[in-house]
Design a protein around this motif. Sequence first.
Motif, PDB file in Angstrom:
ATOM      1  N   ASP A  47       0.821  -1.214   0.000  1.00 38.53           N
ATOM      2  CA  ASP A  47       0.000   0.000   0.000  1.00 38.53           C
ATOM      3  C   ASP A  47       0.856   1.265   0.000  1.00 38.53           C
ATOM      4  N   VAL A  48       1.886   1.279   0.834  1.00 43.47           N
ATOM      5  CA  VAL A  48       2.764   2.452   0.942  1.00 43.47           C
ATOM      6  C   VAL A  48       3.506   2.701  -0.378  1.00 43.47           C
ATOM      7  N   LEU A  49       4.040   1.638  -0.976  1.00 40.05           N
ATOM      8  CA  LEU A  49       4.818   1.810  -2.206  1.00 40.05           C
ATOM      9  C   LEU A  49       3.935   2.149  -3.407  1.00 40.05           C
ATOM     10  N   MET A  50       2.715   1.606  -3.433  1.00 38.57           N
ATOM     11  CA  MET A  50       1.799   1.958  -4.524  1.00 38.57           C
ATOM     12  C   MET A  50       1.396   3.427  -4.409  1.00 38.57           C
ATOM     13  N   ALA A  51       1.173   3.893  -3.183  1.00 40.03           N
ATOM     14  CA  ALA A  51       0.822   5.304  -2.964  1.00 40.03           C
ATOM     15  C   ALA A  51       1.975   6.218  -3.374  1.00 40.03           C
ATOM     16  N   ALA A  52       3.218   5.707  -3.288  1.00 43.26           N
ATOM     17  CA  ALA A  52       4.391   6.496  -3.672  1.00 43.26           C
ATOM     18  C   ALA A  52       4.583   6.515  -5.190  1.00 43.26           C
ATOM     19  N   GLY A  53       3.760   5.742  -5.910  1.00 41.40           N
ATOM     20  CA  GLY A  53       3.829   5.759  -7.366  1.00 41.40           C
ATOM     21  C   GLY A  53       4.759   4.733  -7.966  1.00 41.40           C
ATOM     22  N   LEU A  54       5.107   3.699  -7.219  1.00 43.25           N
ATOM     23  CA  LEU A  54       5.989   2.661  -7.746  1.00 43.25           C
ATOM     24  C   LEU A  54       5.182   1.468  -8.261  1.00 43.25           C
ATOM     25  N   ASN A  55       5.758   0.757  -9.216  1.00 37.94           N
ATOM     26  CA  ASN A  55       5.148  -0.457  -9.760  1.00 37.94           C
ATOM     27  C   ASN A  55       5.485  -1.602  -8.798  1.00 37.94           C
ATOM     28  N   VAL A  56       4.457  -2.220  -8.218  1.00 39.00           N
ATOM     29  CA  VAL A  56       4.648  -3.180  -7.128  1.00 39.00           C
ATOM     30  C   VAL A  56       3.799  -4.415  -7.364  1.00 39.00           C
ATOM     31  N   TYR A  57       4.313  -5.600  -6.991  1.00 38.42           N
ATOM     32  CA  TYR A  57       3.459  -6.777  -6.897  1.00 38.42           C
ATOM     33  C   TYR A  57       3.937  -7.668  -5.759  1.00 38.42           C
ATOM     34  N   VAL A  58       3.000  -8.462  -5.206  1.00 34.45           N
ATOM     35  CA  VAL A  58       3.287  -9.295  -4.039  1.00 34.45           C
ATOM     36  C   VAL A  58       3.390 -10.750  -4.475  1.00 34.45           C
ATOM     37  N   GLU A  59       4.374 -11.455  -3.927  1.00 35.52           N
ATOM     38  CA  GLU A  59       4.542 -12.889  -4.187  1.00 35.52           C
ATOM     39  C   GLU A  59       4.344 -13.649  -2.882  1.00 35.52           C
ATOM     40  N   ASN A  60       3.835 -14.855  -2.980  1.00 39.87           N
ATOM     41  CA  ASN A  60       3.610 -15.680  -1.799  1.00 39.87           C
ATOM     42  C   ASN A  60       4.886 -16.465  -1.478  1.00 39.87           C
ATOM     43  N   LYS A  61       5.905 -15.753  -1.024  1.00 42.02           N
ATOM     44  CA  LYS A  61       7.209 -16.341  -0.706  1.00 42.02           C
ATOM     45  C   LYS A  61       7.545 -16.045   0.739  1.00 42.02           C
ATOM     46  N   MET A  62       8.532 -16.773   1.286  1.00 36.11           N
ATOM     47  CA  MET A  62       8.966 -16.528   2.663  1.00 36.11           C
ATOM     48  C   MET A  62      10.461 -16.263   2.706  1.00 36.11           C
ATOM     49  N   HIS A  63      10.867 -15.419   3.631  1.00 34.97           N
ATOM     50  CA  HIS A  63      12.286 -15.169   3.846  1.00 34.97           C
ATOM     51  C   HIS A  63      12.890 -16.407   4.506  1.00 34.97           C
ATOM     52  N   PRO A  64      14.067 -16.839   4.095  1.00 31.97           N
ATOM     53  CA  PRO A  64      14.665 -18.053   4.658  1.00 31.97           C
ATOM     54  C   PRO A  64      14.898 -17.993   6.175  1.00 31.97           C
ATOM     55  N   ARG A  65      15.114 -16.797   6.721  1.00 28.24           N
ATOM     56  CA  ARG A  65      15.368 -16.689   8.167  1.00 28.24           C
ATOM     57  C   ARG A  65      14.089 -16.531   8.987  1.00 28.24           C
TER      58      ARG A  65
END
Length: 148
Positions: free
Chosen positions: A57-75
């Motif tokens: 939400d924050v990055l889209m409001a800033a005008g950036l091209n964004v998409y979310v992936e269903n991934k997890m950080h290894p740590r």
Amino acid sequence: MRLDRPTMAHLTENPADKDRFICVYPIYINSKKTLAEGRRIPAEKAVENPSCAEIRDVLMAAGLNVYVENKMHPREWNRDVQFRGRVRVQVKKEDGSFCVDKFSSRREVMFYVAEMIPKLKTRTQKSGGGDASAQQGEGGKKSKKKKK
């Protein structure tokens, strides 16, 4: 490393390709995590338990091209849905120039997100009641342990 191969591991040089978008995991800006656990910005500037939706939400409001992936950080040891996800952000255009001038590095994107998440409406409404119920819940758990 052999010299006849390209030095970049990815297949494309185009910065506008989705494979070249930068990754922002919530763990990078989570104030509850240590540097060893994956936090990448100072704890004072980090946010308590950010979600992928908030980062998006924050990055889209800033005008950036964004998409979310269903991934997890290894740590990330917690497999809960709340901690799941990774946000991919386009920082550079095809010609190599920055999409938004104020974001010229990953760290600047992370600092901006950490600064803006506490200002979200969902955060300002939740924070009052959410903290009190969380503290009561923890207290209840502790008293149950004492009885046993």
